[in-house]
Motif scaffolding. Structure first.
Motif, PDB file in Angstrom:
ATOM      1  N   GLY A  61       0.824  -1.205   0.000  1.00 48.03           N
ATOM      2  CA  GLY A  61       0.000   0.000   0.000  1.00 48.03           C
ATOM      3  C   GLY A  61       0.854   1.249   0.000  1.00 48.03           C
ATOM      4  O   GLY A  61       2.082   1.204  -0.123  1.00 48.03           O
ATOM      5  N   VAL A  62       0.172   2.399   0.153  1.00 40.50           N
ATOM      6  CA  VAL A  62       0.828   3.703   0.180  1.00 40.50           C
ATOM      7  C   VAL A  62       0.882   4.173   1.631  1.00 40.50           C
ATOM      8  O   VAL A  62      -0.159   4.358   2.271  1.00 40.50           O
ATOM      9  CB  VAL A  62       0.080   4.720  -0.698  1.00 40.50           C
ATOM     10  CG1 VAL A  62       0.765   6.083  -0.629  1.00 40.50           C
ATOM     11  CG2 VAL A  62       0.023   4.234  -2.143  1.00 40.50           C
ATOM     12  N   TYR A  63       2.081   4.337   2.134  1.00 35.51           N
ATOM     13  CA  TYR A  63       2.300   4.788   3.503  1.00 35.51           C
ATOM     14  C   TYR A  63       2.646   6.280   3.458  1.00 35.51           C
ATOM     15  O   TYR A  63       3.582   6.689   2.756  1.00 35.51           O
ATOM     16  CB  TYR A  63       3.429   4.003   4.162  1.00 35.51           C
ATOM     17  CG  TYR A  63       3.081   2.555   4.437  1.00 35.51           C
ATOM     18  CD1 TYR A  63       2.688   2.136   5.700  1.00 35.51           C
ATOM     19  CD2 TYR A  63       3.143   1.601   3.418  1.00 35.51           C
ATOM     20  CE1 TYR A  63       2.373   0.810   5.955  1.00 35.51           C
ATOM     21  CE2 TYR A  63       2.823   0.271   3.659  1.00 35.51           C
ATOM     22  CZ  TYR A  63       2.432  -0.116   4.928  1.00 35.51           C
ATOM     23  OH  TYR A  63       2.115  -1.428   5.179  1.00 35.51           O
ATOM     24  N   GLU A  64       1.890   7.068   4.218  1.00 38.60           N
ATOM     25  CA  GLU A  64       2.080   8.521   4.253  1.00 38.60           C
ATOM     26  C   GLU A  64       2.627   8.932   5.616  1.00 38.60           C
ATOM     27  O   GLU A  64       2.054   8.595   6.650  1.00 38.60           O
ATOM     28  CB  GLU A  64       0.777   9.255   3.966  1.00 38.60           C
ATOM     29  CG  GLU A  64       0.944  10.762   3.879  1.00 38.60           C
ATOM     30  CD  GLU A  64      -0.376  11.463   3.607  1.00 38.60           C
ATOM     31  OE1 GLU A  64      -0.375  12.457   2.892  1.00 38.60           O
ATOM     32  OE2 GLU A  64      -1.402  11.001   4.128  1.00 38.60           O
ATOM     33  N   MET A  65       3.735   9.660   5.596  1.00 40.13           N
ATOM     34  CA  MET A  65       4.398  10.128   6.816  1.00 40.13           C
ATOM     35  C   MET A  65       4.190  11.627   6.942  1.00 40.13           C
ATOM     36  O   MET A  65       4.333  12.375   5.969  1.00 40.13           O
ATOM     37  CB  MET A  65       5.886   9.784   6.757  1.00 40.13           C
ATOM     38  CG  MET A  65       6.701  10.305   7.919  1.00 40.13           C
ATOM     39  SD  MET A  65       8.455   9.905   7.698  1.00 40.13           S
ATOM     40  CE  MET A  65       9.172  10.809   9.055  1.00 40.13           C
ATOM     41  N   THR A  66       3.874  12.086   8.144  1.00 42.23           N
ATOM     42  CA  THR A  66       3.652  13.508   8.414  1.00 42.23           C
ATOM     43  C   THR A  66       4.493  13.916   9.614  1.00 42.23           C
ATOM     44  O   THR A  66       4.461  13.237  10.648  1.00 42.23           O
ATOM     45  CB  THR A  66       2.171  13.798   8.700  1.00 42.23           C
ATOM     46  OG1 THR A  66       1.372  13.345   7.607  1.00 42.23           O
ATOM     47  CG2 THR A  66       1.937  15.289   8.909  1.00 42.23           C
ATOM     48  N   VAL A  67       5.274  14.984   9.466  1.00 41.03           N
ATOM     49  CA  VAL A  67       6.015  15.574  10.588  1.00 41.03           C
ATOM     50  C   VAL A  67       5.451  16.975  10.800  1.00 41.03           C
ATOM     51  O   VAL A  67       5.227  17.725   9.845  1.00 41.03           O
ATOM     52  CB  VAL A  67       7.534  15.610  10.305  1.00 41.03           C
ATOM     53  CG1 VAL A  67       8.102  14.215  10.280  1.00 41.03           C
ATOM     54  CG2 VAL A  67       7.842  16.308   8.994  1.00 41.03           C
ATOM     55  N   LYS A  68       5.252  17.343  12.066  1.00 41.79           N
ATOM     56  CA  LYS A  68       4.562  18.589  12.379  1.00 41.79           C
ATOM     57  C   LYS A  68       5.240  19.278  13.541  1.00 41.79           C
ATOM     58  O   LYS A  68       5.579  18.657  14.554  1.00 41.79           O
ATOM     59  CB  LYS A  68       3.100  18.293  12.714  1.00 41.79           C
ATOM     60  CG  LYS A  68       2.231  19.523  12.811  1.00 41.79           C
ATOM     61  CD  LYS A  68       0.783  19.136  12.860  1.00 41.79           C
ATOM     62  CE  LYS A  68      -0.103  20.356  12.828  1.00 41.79           C
ATOM     63  NZ  LYS A  68      -1.534  20.006  12.851  1.00 41.79           N
ATOM     64  N   VAL A  69       5.462  20.581  13.377  1.00 39.03           N
ATOM     65  CA  VAL A  69       5.948  21.457  14.447  1.00 39.03           C
ATOM     66  C   VAL A  69       4.975  22.616  14.534  1.00 39.03           C
ATOM     67  O   VAL A  69       4.907  23.455  13.621  1.00 39.03           O
ATOM     68  CB  VAL A  69       7.374  21.962  14.159  1.00 39.03           C
ATOM     69  CG1 VAL A  69       7.810  22.926  15.255  1.00 39.03           C
ATOM     70  CG2 VAL A  69       8.342  20.817  14.056  1.00 39.03           C
ATOM     71  N   ASP A  70       4.186  22.643  15.622  1.00 41.19           N
ATOM     72  CA  ASP A  70       3.132  23.654  15.798  1.00 41.19           C
ATOM     73  C   ASP A  70       2.182  23.602  14.607  1.00 41.19           C
ATOM     74  O   ASP A  70       1.570  22.574  14.359  1.00 41.19           O
ATOM     75  CB  ASP A  70       3.748  25.040  15.971  1.00 41.19           C
ATOM     76  CG  ASP A  70       4.530  25.138  17.282  1.00 41.19           C
ATOM     77  OD1 ASP A  70       4.284  24.287  18.164  1.00 41.19           O
ATOM     78  OD2 ASP A  70       5.379  26.037  17.407  1.00 41.19           O
ATOM     79  N   SER A  71       2.102  24.704  13.842  1.00 40.22           N
ATOM     80  CA  SER A  71       1.172  24.740  12.709  1.00 40.22           C
ATOM     81  C   SER A  71       1.836  24.399  11.396  1.00 40.22           C
ATOM     82  O   SER A  71       1.193  24.419  10.349  1.00 40.22           O
ATOM     83  CB  SER A  71       0.538  26.140  12.601  1.00 40.22           C
ATOM     84  OG  SER A  71      -0.155  26.454  13.777  1.00 40.22           O
ATOM     85  N   PHE A  72       3.144  24.098  11.418  1.00 33.85           N
ATOM     86  CA  PHE A  72       3.861  23.753  10.196  1.00 33.85           C
ATOM     87  C   PHE A  72       3.998  22.243  10.097  1.00 33.85           C
ATOM     88  O   PHE A  72       4.246  21.563  11.101  1.00 33.85           O
ATOM     89  CB  PHE A  72       5.242  24.411  10.183  1.00 33.85           C
ATOM     90  CG  PHE A  72       5.190  25.900  10.278  1.00 33.85           C
ATOM     91  CD1 PHE A  72       4.947  26.671   9.161  1.00 33.85           C
ATOM     92  CD2 PHE A  72       5.370  26.535  11.499  1.00 33.85           C
ATOM     93  CE1 PHE A  72       4.898  28.037   9.243  1.00 33.85           C
ATOM     94  CE2 PHE A  72       5.320  27.905  11.596  1.00 33.85           C
ATOM     95  CZ  PHE A  72       5.084  28.670  10.458  1.00 33.85           C
ATOM     96  N   GLU A  73       3.839  21.732   8.880  1.00 34.63           N
ATOM     97  CA  GLU A  73       3.949  20.296   8.685  1.00 34.63           C
ATOM     98  C   GLU A  73       4.488  19.998   7.300  1.00 34.63           C
ATOM     99  O   GLU A  73       4.445  20.844   6.398  1.00 34.63           O
ATOM    100  CB  GLU A  73       2.593  19.607   8.884  1.00 34.63           C
ATOM    101  CG  GLU A  73       1.543  19.991   7.858  1.00 34.63           C
ATOM    102  CD  GLU A  73       0.218  19.262   8.084  1.00 34.63           C
ATOM    103  OE1 GLU A  73       0.050  18.679   9.161  1.00 34.63           O
ATOM    104  OE2 GLU A  73      -0.619  19.304   7.174  1.00 34.63           O
ATOM    105  N   ASP A  74       5.007  18.810   7.154  1.00 38.49           N
ATOM    106  CA  ASP A  74       5.502  18.319   5.870  1.00 38.49           C
ATOM    107  C   ASP A  74       5.056  16.867   5.722  1.00 38.49           C
ATOM    108  O   ASP A  74       5.035  16.112   6.711  1.00 38.49           O
ATOM    109  CB  ASP A  74       7.027  18.428   5.796  1.00 38.49           C
ATOM    110  CG  ASP A  74       7.549  18.131   4.386  1.00 38.49           C
ATOM    111  OD1 ASP A  74       6.743  18.234   3.437  1.00 38.49           O
ATOM    112  OD2 ASP A  74       8.734  17.805   4.236  1.00 38.49           O
ATOM    113  N   LYS A  75       4.689  16.515   4.501  1.00 37.15           N
ATOM    114  CA  LYS A  75       4.182  15.170   4.237  1.00 37.15           C
ATOM    115  C   LYS A  75       4.984  14.527   3.120  1.00 37.15           C
ATOM    116  O   LYS A  75       5.466  15.205   2.209  1.00 37.15           O
ATOM    117  CB  LYS A  75       2.700  15.195   3.847  1.00 37.15           C
ATOM    118  CG  LYS A  75       1.775  15.676   4.951  1.00 37.15           C
ATOM    119  CD  LYS A  75       0.316  15.606   4.506  1.00 37.15           C
ATOM    120  CE  LYS A  75      -0.617  16.039   5.628  1.00 37.15           C
ATOM    121  NZ  LYS A  75      -2.044  15.961   5.229  1.00 37.15           N
TER     122      LYS A  75
END
Length: 551
Positions: A308-322
């Motif tokens: 499948g497709v695994y999605e990773m999200t990193v978040k600092v306060d209101s900022f995030e990257d996927k």
């Protein structure tokens, strides 16, 4: 100043008209009398440049006011006021007469036409239907944080999905501290842009922000941030550094251990989360281990359902990257669904099969076809990495019967099972008698020919030397060696060898008398050939000084 109009004297014609008006009017004569009156101004129209005789000019009394031929406009009418029109109206009416239609009544026509003009008056227009009231727009979409520091917050949003006919006046941005309801306007006026920077904020506050679209219908429903935003400086925004090997597709086999490391950046330490196909991970099968610098996705034993497709999200306060990675777990394919023998003719058999139901979760790369003779039962591969679903097997042996089977191949390997034909292909015996072809015998006779000639040589007295050459011919030629055109017999000083066409003459410890011209001659029934070389035997000269030293 214009003068006063001259007083009107009642002429006998006018008196007659008054008497006629007092008498009851007769209907038939009315139009007959009106016709000459309407035509009168047209006949009396003055020529260009002449004054009109009908009415006196301003400030000058009319000299012909008491004449019996005065215009009908001077005569009093029962339906019109007794006051005469100003004298200045007459020239204008007379000037328009030449260009007007002859049938149209003049401006100073009798007052009998006045009732007709009143009947043509139009009714006043009705008031227009008022437009429907304006409707507010829908709420702004996708309100998100673009930047934040110790004293300001920048947000962005998208226009509403429904704006309406009244258009959009702008957006109002408001904020308040978390836990309160005191909303404060970020700007005094509406902003037309889809971005707003809220300044003069206090570090450490937790703010809620909402955006309202405003038009003629009023304020829309607010679009708000998903969660409160802390006002503080973000040292390093989160960013995922996906390895190059994981950017396209990660392929693993069933049963293989999966250990994928994905590094990231961010300060303070980001919050890491994973999704599989948009859903939370099954912690029984997938383990996630996070550190300050990377996240590890670990599966002890990979199975097909882990693909499948695994999605990773990193978040600092209101900022995030996927970032996302595609995991594909593959295995050996299954056998073809079916295989059958379509036709048998001559020494050939035609096969046809269908793709497998299970391709091993990857594409099929080819098929392998094998045959087996019913007498021996041994399988032999006839086609490998074959890409079609039909094949023709040729070069079968007459009188034998054959079975066929098909294997499936993918990137993992060849299927463990195969599909075998139920029918047997029997190659029938025919009445063909094999007649071997007739070949003419080849004449291999060949005259001798030296392929490697002799080469001139220099030898030293007392040191054995050898002369070499090669010859071919059929039948095998007889080899003779000659020295200075004299045949060398069985002299023990010379050793003659001829083997597989290689001819050699060994001269043992030659002396200065053994120099000369040596010839090798080959003869057979087809002819003869010869090669020659020159041999020089040198004597070693010892200096006199060396001789005395030797004594």
């Amino acid at each position: 100043m214009p003068g006063k109009p001259a007083p009107i004297k009642k002429s006998p014609a006018k008196k007659a008209a008054v008497k006629a008006s007092e008498a009851p009017p007769e209907p038939p004569p009315v139009p007959v009398e009106a016709a000459p009156v309407e035509a009168a101004p047209t006949e009396a129209a003055p020529a260009e440049g002449e004054a009109a005789p009908v009415a006196p000019s301003e400030g000058t009394p009319s000299a012909e006011g008491s004449a019996p031929d005065a215009p009908a406009s001077d005569a009093p009418a029962t339906d019109a006021p007794a006051t005469d029109a100003p004298a200045t109206d007459a020239p204008a009416a007379d000037a328009a007469a030449p260009g007007a239609d002859a049938d149209a009544p003049p401006a100073d026509a009798p007052t009998d036409a006045a009732p007709a003009e009143v009947a043509v008056v139009e009714e006043p227009p009705k008031a227009p239907t008022p437009p429907p009231p304006a409707v507010p727009t829908s709420a702004p979409l996708d309100v998100s944080v673009e930047d934040v520091n110790d004293s300001s917050l920048t947000i962005t949003w998208k226009p509403p999905a429904i704006i309406g006919d009244s258009g959009l006046d702008g957006y109002a941005v408001e904020y308040c501290k978390d836990g309160t309801s005191d909303w404060v306007a970020a700007q005094e006026e509406l902003t037309p842009a889809n971005r707003c920077c809220i300044t003069k904020l206090t570090a450490g506050d937790l703010l809620l922000v909402r955006v309202v679209a405003v038009n003629a219908g009023g304020r829309s429903e607010p679009g708000t941030l998903a969660r409160p935003v802390p006002i503080r400086e973000v040292v390093d925004r989160p960013r995922i550094r996906m390895p190059r090997a994981l950017r396209s597709r990660c392929v693993k086999q069933v049963g293989e251990q999966i250990n994928l490391v994905v590094p990231f950046l961010g300060k303070p330490a980001p919050v890491v989360s994973w999704l599989k196909d948009g859903q939370p991970l099954d912690t029984k099968r997938v383990n996630i281990r996070n550190s300050d610098k990377d996240s590890i996705l670990f599966i002890r034993t990979g199975q097909r359902e882990d693909s499948g497709v695994y999605e990773m999200t990193v978040k600092v306060d209101s900022f995030e990257d996927k970032a996302s990675l595609t995991l594909q777990i593959v295995e050996l394919p299954g056998p073809p669904s079916s295989v059958k023998l379509v036709d048998v003719w001559g020494f050939n058999a035609a096969l046809e099969w269908t793709p497998p139901k299970d391709n091993g979760n990857t594409e099929i790369t080819g098929y392998t076809i094998q045959k087996a003779d019913r007498k021996t039962g041994e399988w032999f591969t006839v086609l490998e990495n074959y890409h079609r679903l039909t094949a023709t097997i040729s070069d079968l042996i007459m009188g034998n019967s054959y079975c066929f089977r098909v294997f499936v191949q993918n990137r993992v390997g060849m299927s463990e099972c195969s599909a075998v034909t139920k029918e047997v292909a029997t190659i029938q015996k025919t009445g063909i008698v094999y007649k071997p072809p007739e070949y003419q015998e080849h004449n291999f006779s060949e005259a001798p020919r030296f392929t490697t000639p002799l080469s001139d040589r220099a030898a030293t007295v007392g040191y054995t030397t050898k002369l070499l050459c090669s010859v071919r011919g059929c039948p095998k030629p007889k080899i003779e060696w000659l020295k200075n055109q004299m045949i060398i017999g069985d002299d023990p000083k010379f050793r003659q060898i001829s083997n597989q066409g290689i001819c050699s003459l060994e001269i043992r410890k030659p002396c200065s008398f053994d120099g000369g011209v040596y010839t090798c001659r080959a003869k057979n029934a087809e002819g003869e050939a010869a090669v020659s070389c020159k041999l020089e035997v040198k004597q070693i000269i010892v200096p006199e000084s060396d001789k005395h030293k030797g004594k």
